[in-house]
Motif scaffolding. Structure first.
Motif, PDB file in Angstrom:
ATOM      1  N   PRO A  99      90.667  27.100  31.545  1.00  0.00           N
ATOM      2  CA  PRO A  99      90.778  26.701  32.941  1.00  0.00           C
ATOM      3  C   PRO A  99      91.801  25.588  33.140  1.00  0.00           C
ATOM      4  CG  PRO A  99      88.780  25.812  32.006  1.00  0.00           C
ATOM      5  CD  PRO A  99      89.395  26.703  30.959  1.00  0.00           C
ATOM      6  N   THR A 100      92.516  25.665  34.242  1.00  0.00           N
ATOM      7  CA  THR A 100      93.468  24.614  34.602  1.00  0.00           C
ATOM      8  C   THR A 100      92.707  23.506  35.330  1.00  0.00           C
ATOM      9  OG1 THR A 100      93.927  25.565  36.773  1.00  0.00           O
ATOM     10  CG2 THR A 100      95.281  26.354  34.919  1.00  0.00           C
ATOM     11  N   PRO A 101      93.332  22.351  35.525  1.00  0.00           N
ATOM     12  CA  PRO A 101      92.673  21.302  36.309  1.00  0.00           C
ATOM     13  C   PRO A 101      92.304  21.779  37.722  1.00  0.00           C
ATOM     14  CG  PRO A 101      94.512  20.364  35.105  1.00  0.00           C
ATOM     15  CD  PRO A 101      94.575  21.858  34.895  1.00  0.00           C
ATOM     16  N   THR A 102      93.123  22.656  38.310  1.00  0.00           N
ATOM     17  CA  THR A 102      92.802  23.205  39.631  1.00  0.00           C
ATOM     18  C   THR A 102      91.529  24.037  39.575  1.00  0.00           C
ATOM     19  OG1 THR A 102      95.145  23.252  40.219  1.00  0.00           O
ATOM     20  CG2 THR A 102      93.672  24.615  41.545  1.00  0.00           C
ATOM     21  N   HIS A 103      91.393  24.880  38.540  1.00  0.00           N
ATOM     22  CA  HIS A 103      90.182  25.688  38.376  1.00  0.00           C
ATOM     23  C   HIS A 103      88.943  24.788  38.282  1.00  0.00           C
ATOM     24  CE1 HIS A 103      92.857  28.990  36.522  1.00  0.00           C
ATOM     25  NE2 HIS A 103      92.597  29.306  37.778  1.00  0.00           N
ATOM     26  N   LEU A 104      89.041  23.747  37.493  1.00  0.00           N
ATOM     27  CA  LEU A 104      87.893  22.842  37.316  1.00  0.00           C
ATOM     28  C   LEU A 104      87.554  22.120  38.612  1.00  0.00           C
ATOM     29  CD1 LEU A 104      88.754  21.408  33.788  1.00  0.00           C
ATOM     30  CD2 LEU A 104      87.056  23.157  34.359  1.00  0.00           C
ATOM     31  N   ASP A 105      88.591  21.708  39.373  1.00  0.00           N
ATOM     32  CA  ASP A 105      88.342  21.049  40.658  1.00  0.00           C
ATOM     33  C   ASP A 105      87.660  22.004  41.635  1.00  0.00           C
ATOM     34  OD1 ASP A 105      89.433  18.699  39.734  1.00  0.00           O
ATOM     35  OD2 ASP A 105      91.388  19.021  40.673  1.00  0.00           O
ATOM     36  N   ILE A 106      88.066  23.268  41.629  1.00  0.00           N
ATOM     37  CA  ILE A 106      87.441  24.269  42.492  1.00  0.00           C
ATOM     38  C   ILE A 106      85.971  24.437  42.123  1.00  0.00           C
ATOM     39  CG2 ILE A 106      87.391  26.739  43.070  1.00  0.00           C
ATOM     40  CD1 ILE A 106      90.491  26.685  42.693  1.00  0.00           C
ATOM     41  N   LYS A 152      88.638  20.429  51.080  1.00  0.00           N
ATOM     42  CA  LYS A 152      88.187  19.363  50.188  1.00  0.00           C
ATOM     43  C   LYS A 152      89.260  18.997  49.156  1.00  0.00           C
ATOM     44  CE  LYS A 152      84.324  17.850  47.446  1.00  0.00           C
ATOM     45  NZ  LYS A 152      82.949  18.070  47.053  1.00  0.00           N
ATOM     46  N   LEU A 153      90.012  20.005  48.687  1.00  0.00           N
ATOM     47  CA  LEU A 153      90.999  19.763  47.634  1.00  0.00           C
ATOM     48  C   LEU A 153      92.423  19.612  48.160  1.00  0.00           C
ATOM     49  CD1 LEU A 153      89.729  22.332  44.981  1.00  0.00           C
ATOM     50  CD2 LEU A 153      89.196  19.903  45.158  1.00  0.00           C
ATOM     51  N   TYR A 154      92.607  19.714  49.486  1.00  0.00           N
ATOM     52  CA  TYR A 154      93.947  19.756  50.059  1.00  0.00           C
ATOM     53  C   TYR A 154      94.855  18.586  49.691  1.00  0.00           C
ATOM     54  CZ  TYR A 154      97.825  20.007  53.276  1.00  0.00           C
ATOM     55  OH  TYR A 154      99.076  20.035  53.799  1.00  0.00           O
ATOM     56  N   PRO A 155      94.428  17.346  49.719  1.00  0.00           N
ATOM     57  CA  PRO A 155      95.401  16.290  49.401  1.00  0.00           C
ATOM     58  C   PRO A 155      96.032  16.438  48.013  1.00  0.00           C
ATOM     59  CG  PRO A 155      93.370  15.358  50.268  1.00  0.00           C
ATOM     60  CD  PRO A 155      93.131  16.814  50.046  1.00  0.00           C
ATOM     61  N   GLY A 156      95.274  16.914  47.050  1.00  0.00           N
ATOM     62  CA  GLY A 156      95.793  17.003  45.683  1.00  0.00           C
ATOM     63  C   GLY A 156      96.302  18.375  45.277  1.00  0.00           C
ATOM     64  N   HIS A 157      95.930  19.419  46.011  1.00  0.00           N
ATOM     65  CA  HIS A 157      96.304  20.787  45.656  1.00  0.00           C
ATOM     66  C   HIS A 157      96.769  21.535  46.899  1.00  0.00           C
ATOM     67  CE1 HIS A 157      94.359  20.238  41.760  1.00  0.00           C
ATOM     68  NE2 HIS A 157      93.292  19.784  42.392  1.00  0.00           N
ATOM     69  N   SER A 158      97.762  22.396  46.720  1.00  0.00           N
ATOM     70  CA  SER A 158      98.229  23.196  47.852  1.00  0.00           C
ATOM     71  C   SER A 158      97.216  24.290  48.178  1.00  0.00           C
ATOM     72  CB  SER A 158      99.580  23.834  47.532  1.00  0.00           C
ATOM     73  OG  SER A 158      99.429  24.828  46.547  1.00  0.00           O
ATOM     74  N   ARG A 192      93.603  28.904  46.728  1.00  0.00           N
ATOM     75  CA  ARG A 192      93.212  30.301  46.980  1.00  0.00           C
ATOM     76  C   ARG A 192      93.470  31.186  45.766  1.00  0.00           C
ATOM     77  NH1 ARG A 192      91.719  31.549  52.046  1.00  0.00           N
ATOM     78  NH2 ARG A 192      92.049  29.958  53.634  1.00  0.00           N
ATOM     79  N   SER A 193      94.576  30.957  45.088  1.00  0.00           N
ATOM     80  CA  SER A 193      94.889  31.714  43.872  1.00  0.00           C
ATOM     81  C   SER A 193      93.868  31.415  42.777  1.00  0.00           C
ATOM     82  CB  SER A 193      96.299  31.356  43.396  1.00  0.00           C
ATOM     83  OG  SER A 193      96.576  31.947  42.167  1.00  0.00           O
ATOM     84  N   GLY A 194      93.508  30.136  42.640  1.00  0.00           N
ATOM     85  CA  GLY A 194      92.509  29.747  41.648  1.00  0.00           C
ATOM     86  C   GLY A 194      91.153  30.353  41.928  1.00  0.00           C
ATOM     87  N   VAL A 195      90.783  30.427  43.205  1.00  0.00           N
ATOM     88  CA  VAL A 195      89.513  31.045  43.582  1.00  0.00           C
ATOM     89  C   VAL A 195      89.520  32.518  43.194  1.00  0.00           C
ATOM     90  CG1 VAL A 195      88.105  31.774  45.561  1.00  0.00           C
ATOM     91  CG2 VAL A 195      88.904  29.417  45.400  1.00  0.00           C
ATOM     92  N   ARG A 196      90.638  33.203  43.444  1.00  0.00           N
ATOM     93  CA  ARG A 196      90.730  34.628  43.066  1.00  0.00           C
ATOM     94  C   ARG A 196      90.562  34.817  41.568  1.00  0.00           C
ATOM     95  NH1 ARG A 196      94.598  34.812  47.097  1.00  0.00           N
ATOM     96  NH2 ARG A 196      96.299  34.459  45.650  1.00  0.00           N
ATOM     97  N   VAL A 197      91.195  33.952  40.780  1.00  0.00           N
ATOM     98  CA  VAL A 197      91.075  34.042  39.316  1.00  0.00           C
ATOM     99  C   VAL A 197      89.630  33.809  38.887  1.00  0.00           C
ATOM    100  CG1 VAL A 197      91.714  32.916  37.138  1.00  0.00           C
ATOM    101  CG2 VAL A 197      93.478  33.414  38.839  1.00  0.00           C
ATOM    102  N   LEU A 198      88.998  32.785  39.442  1.00  0.00           N
ATOM    103  CA  LEU A 198      87.620  32.468  39.065  1.00  0.00           C
ATOM    104  C   LEU A 198      86.644  33.559  39.495  1.00  0.00           C
ATOM    105  CD1 LEU A 198      87.692  28.658  39.888  1.00  0.00           C
ATOM    106  CD2 LEU A 198      87.575  29.692  37.615  1.00  0.00           C
TER     107      LEU A 198
END
Length: 94
Positions: A19-26, A44-50, A55-61
Motif C-alpha cells: 500500500p502507498t501512503p495514500t492507500h493507508l490514509d484512505i 477529508k484527505l483533500y489538503p494532502g491528496h488530489s 478516487r484511484s486509490g479507492v478503486r484499487v482498494l
C-alpha cells in the motif's frame, strides 16, 4: 453436457500488494467513519491528496478487497474489510 475448461497452472510467485501512503490514509479515513461515501473521504484527505489520487486509490482498494462498497441511493458506501483493518494495525514493537 457442459464443457469444462481448465486454467493453466501458473508457477509465478504472487504479486504482493504494497500500500502507498495514500492507500493507508484512505483506509484510516474510512475506519474513522464507518459507512462513508467516497466524497467524504475525498474531502477529508483533500489538503494532502488530489481528488483523482484518492478516487484511484479507492478503486484499487475495492478491487483488492481491502474496502467493501455497498450501494446507497446516490453513491457507493465504503466500509473497511478485515483485510483492510490488518493493513492499518500498528506493527508490534520488536
Amino acid at each position: 453436457m457442459k464443457e469444462v475448461t481448465m486454467k493453466a497452472i501458473s508457477f509465478e510467485t504472487p504479486e504482493v500488494f504494497v500500500p502507498t501512503p495514500t492507500h493507508l490514509d484512505i483506509l484510516r479515513a474510512v475506519a474513522d467513519k464507518q459507512s462513508c461515501h467516497i466524497n467524504q473521504v475525498v474531502q477529508k484527505l483533500y489538503p494532502g491528496h488530489s481528488e483523482s489520487s484518492v478516487r484511484s486509490g479507492v478503486r484499487v482498494l475495492l478491487s483488492k478487497r481491502y474496502l467493501d462498497g455497498g450501494k446507497s441511493s446516490s453513491e457507493i458506501v465504503l466500509r473497511l474489510t478485515s483485510r483492510g483493518r490488518l493493513l492499518i494495525l500498528p506493527s508490534p514493537a520488536g
